[in-house]
Design a protein around this motif. Structure first.
Motif, mmCIF file in Angstrom:
data_model
loop_
_atom_site.group_PDB
_atom_site.id
_atom_site.type_symbol
_atom_site.label_atom_id
_atom_site.label_comp_id
_atom_site.label_asym_id
_atom_site.label_seq_id
_atom_site.Cartn_x
_atom_site.Cartn_y
_atom_site.Cartn_z
ATOM 1 N N LEU A 176 16.027 33.759 -19.070
ATOM 2 C CA LEU A 176 15.398 35.062 -19.270
ATOM 3 C C LEU A 176 16.442 36.172 -19.343
ATOM 4 N N GLN A 177 17.396 36.170 -18.409
ATOM 5 C CA GLN A 177 18.397 37.234 -18.377
ATOM 6 C C GLN A 177 19.300 37.202 -19.609
ATOM 7 N N TYR A 178 19.493 36.030 -20.161
ATOM 8 C CA TYR A 178 20.378 35.909 -21.322
ATOM 9 C C TYR A 178 19.690 36.336 -22.605
ATOM 10 N N PHE A 179 18.429 35.949 -22.773
ATOM 11 C CA PHE A 179 17.713 36.235 -24.018
ATOM 12 C C PHE A 179 16.767 37.433 -23.911
ATOM 13 N N LEU A 180 16.404 37.830 -22.685
ATOM 14 C CA LEU A 180 15.584 39.016 -22.417
ATOM 15 C C LEU A 180 14.175 38.939 -22.991
ATOM 16 N N TYR A 181 13.751 37.765 -23.409
ATOM 17 C CA TYR A 181 12.390 37.607 -23.936
ATOM 18 C C TYR A 181 11.825 36.264 -23.494
ATOM 19 N N LEU A 182 10.510 36.254 -23.323
ATOM 20 C CA LEU A 182 9.856 35.051 -22.819
ATOM 21 C C LEU A 182 8.420 35.005 -23.305
ATOM 22 N N ASP A 183 7.964 33.838 -23.707
ATOM 23 C CA ASP A 183 6.533 33.632 -23.911
ATOM 24 C C ASP A 183 6.174 32.252 -23.356
ATOM 25 N N ALA A 184 4.891 31.927 -23.373
ATOM 26 C CA ALA A 184 4.429 30.707 -22.712
ATOM 27 C C ALA A 184 5.015 29.450 -23.337
ATOM 28 N N ASN A 185 5.176 29.447 -24.661
ATOM 29 C CA ASN A 185 5.688 28.253 -25.328
ATOM 30 C C ASN A 185 7.177 28.043 -25.077
ATOM 31 N N ILE A 186 7.888 29.114 -24.812
ATOM 32 C CA ILE A 186 9.297 28.986 -24.442
ATOM 33 C C ILE A 186 9.414 28.529 -22.995
ATOM 34 N N ALA A 187 8.706 29.224 -22.105
ATOM 35 C CA ALA A 187 8.851 28.975 -20.673
ATOM 36 C C ALA A 187 8.286 27.632 -20.245
ATOM 37 N N THR A 202 8.268 28.745 -14.339
ATOM 38 C CA THR A 202 7.940 29.536 -13.152
ATOM 39 C C THR A 202 9.106 30.443 -12.767
ATOM 40 N N GLY A 203 10.317 29.891 -12.773
ATOM 41 C CA GLY A 203 11.485 30.709 -12.463
ATOM 42 C C GLY A 203 11.640 31.854 -13.444
ATOM 43 N N ALA A 204 11.418 31.571 -14.717
ATOM 44 C CA ALA A 204 11.571 32.597 -15.751
ATOM 45 C C ALA A 204 10.473 33.653 -15.654
ATOM 46 N N TYR A 205 9.224 33.223 -15.526
ATOM 47 C CA TYR A 205 8.109 34.168 -15.522
ATOM 48 C C TYR A 205 8.068 35.027 -14.264
ATOM 49 N N VAL A 206 8.360 34.438 -13.114
ATOM 50 C CA VAL A 206 8.358 35.233 -11.882
ATOM 51 C C VAL A 206 9.405 36.338 -11.975
ATOM 52 N N SER A 207 10.580 35.986 -12.454
ATOM 53 C CA SER A 207 11.640 36.981 -12.621
ATOM 54 C C SER A 207 11.238 38.038 -13.644
ATOM 55 N N ALA A 258 13.874 35.449 -6.395
ATOM 56 C CA ALA A 258 12.448 35.189 -6.193
ATOM 57 C C ALA A 258 11.953 34.093 -7.139
ATOM 58 N N GLY A 259 12.451 34.096 -8.382
ATOM 59 C CA GLY A 259 12.082 33.057 -9.334
ATOM 60 C C GLY A 259 12.522 31.683 -8.874
ATOM 61 N N VAL A 260 13.740 31.597 -8.327
ATOM 62 C CA VAL A 260 14.254 30.326 -7.817
ATOM 63 C C VAL A 260 13.397 29.849 -6.632
ATOM 64 N N ALA A 261 13.089 30.780 -5.723
ATOM 65 C CA ALA A 261 12.275 30.435 -4.559
ATOM 66 C C ALA A 261 10.882 29.964 -4.963
ATOM 67 N N MET A 262 10.290 30.644 -5.963
ATOM 68 C CA MET A 262 8.948 30.253 -6.407
ATOM 69 C C MET A 262 8.986 28.895 -7.113
ATOM 70 N N GLY A 263 10.063 28.621 -7.842
ATOM 71 C CA GLY A 263 10.206 27.306 -8.459
ATOM 72 C C GLY A 263 10.258 26.208 -7.407
ATOM 73 N N ALA A 264 10.976 26.485 -6.303
ATOM 74 C CA ALA A 264 11.039 25.520 -5.203
ATOM 75 C C ALA A 264 9.655 25.320 -4.585
ATOM 76 N N LEU A 265 8.904 26.431 -4.433
ATOM 77 C CA LEU A 265 7.561 26.332 -3.853
ATOM 78 C C LEU A 265 6.621 25.535 -4.750
ATOM 79 N N VAL A 266 6.684 25.794 -6.060
ATOM 80 C CA VAL A 266 5.851 25.032 -6.999
ATOM 81 C C VAL A 266 6.209 23.555 -6.937
#
Length: 323
Positions: free
Chosen positions: A225-236, A64-69, A86-94
């Motif tokens: 996310l910021q370090y690798f700059l790529y994301l998919d569902a199986n990673i996140a 959630t933190g990764a995808y929201v960001s 925002a990603g951190v906040a959404m992770g807390a909400l989830v």
């Protein structure tokens, strides 16, 4: 309190000095990834180690933190630092939502663990199907180096930022350990009914723990996310991150402040050495992780930190006896 913080600061300074000692990208990449896992493991440890609420689905917070960001940056052009927050906040909400639904229903133990796993899997399926998340192709952030974009040409800067996040998590956990909230959390872990009889608001304490846990783990995902700059569902939302953070906390010493960091370094150090000398065997690092977990459960249930503490206690007792 000061005596408890000094070892943490010494360890942070030691890690921070790594880029000054070596320019090896391999070494720095290794430490950055370990710090990401350690940050997520701190989140798991707060809930599972201190609070006794075992989770098999911390990927729900990491993803959630990764995808929201990622969505905010790639789809809406939001500033990277704002997207990170925002990603951190959404992770807390989830975390709060999962905790409210689970704890209000009275779920605990294996039932709660399976519910967290189910939530993570549902989120993985949704991320893999929704167009806004890039579906199966995932999301790739545009390379645009600069402080304002949370992108740096030097890996050392990433290491220092990751270390700052881990240090903040360490200080937070240290504070919680010495606080009234920490005492209530331990009381809930040991016996919920007894804690409730003593006037502890069990639901409130557990909700606070899972919310903080979600925020810490989401921070790890957003930084990934910021370090690798790529994301998919199986990673996140993959099972791998849930297993990694759980193992790091268990091996290092669940319920201890330094346990997640020590466990992350121990596991990935051993995994890298194993792959270097037996890399031709597929999945050998996972086999080693499993063997280490079995060893810890059987012979060192309090983790590496607990094992070291017992050894020092025995040596001290032996020395006093000899005197």
């Amino acid at each position: 309190m000061t005596r408890g913080i000094l070892p943490l600061l010494a360890l942070v300074v030691l890690i921070a000095a790594l880029p000054l000692v070596t320019a090896s990208n391999t070494a720095i990449n290794f430490v950055v990834f370990v710090l990401i896992i350690a940050l997520g493991a701190q989140g798991w440890n707060l809930l599972g180690g201190v609070g006794g609420q075992f989770s098999f689905g911390h990927a729900a917070f990491f993803g959630t933190g990764a995808y929201v960001s990622a969505v905010l940056q790639a789809r809406f052009g939001v500033n990277a630092w704002v997207a990170f927050a925002a990603g951190v906040a959404m992770g807390a909400l989830v975390g709060w939502v999962i905790g409210f639904l689970s704890f209000r229903a009275g779920l605990r133990g294996s039932y709660f663990a399976l519910v967290t796993l189910a939530f993570a899997e549902v989120l993985r399926i949704l991320a893999n199907a929704l167009p806004i998340t890039g579906g199966g192709a995932g999301l790739l952030l545009k390379l645009d180096l600069g402080l304002g974009n949370f992108q740096f040409s030097s890996r050392a800067v990433f290491l220092w930022i990751a270390l700052a996040l881990v240090a903040a998590g360490l200080l937070l956990c240290r504070w919680i350990a010495d606080s009234r909230f920490g005492a209530q959390l331990v009381a809930v872990r040991e016996n919920e009914d007894a804690a409730r009889a003593l006037g502890v608001d069990v639901l409130k304490v557990k909700l606070k723990a899972i919310t903080l846990s979600g925020a810490l783990t989401a921070a790890a995902g957003a930084f990934y996310l910021q370090y690798f700059l790529y994301l998919d569902a199986n990673i996140a939302y993959g099972v791998w991150i849930s297993v990694e953070v759980l193992l790091a906390a268990m091996v290092g010493g669940r319920g201890t402040v330094l346990g997640p960091l020590v466990g992350a370094f121990a596991l990935h150090g051993l995994g890298d050495v194993t792959k270097q000398y037996a890399g031709g065997i597929p999945g050998i690092d996972l086999a080693v992780y499993g063997a280490v977990l079995i060893f810890v459960v059987a012979f060192a249930p309090s983790g590496l930190i607990g094992l070291v503490q017992r050894l020092f206690a025995r040596r001290s007792t032996a020395a006093q006896g000899g005197a």
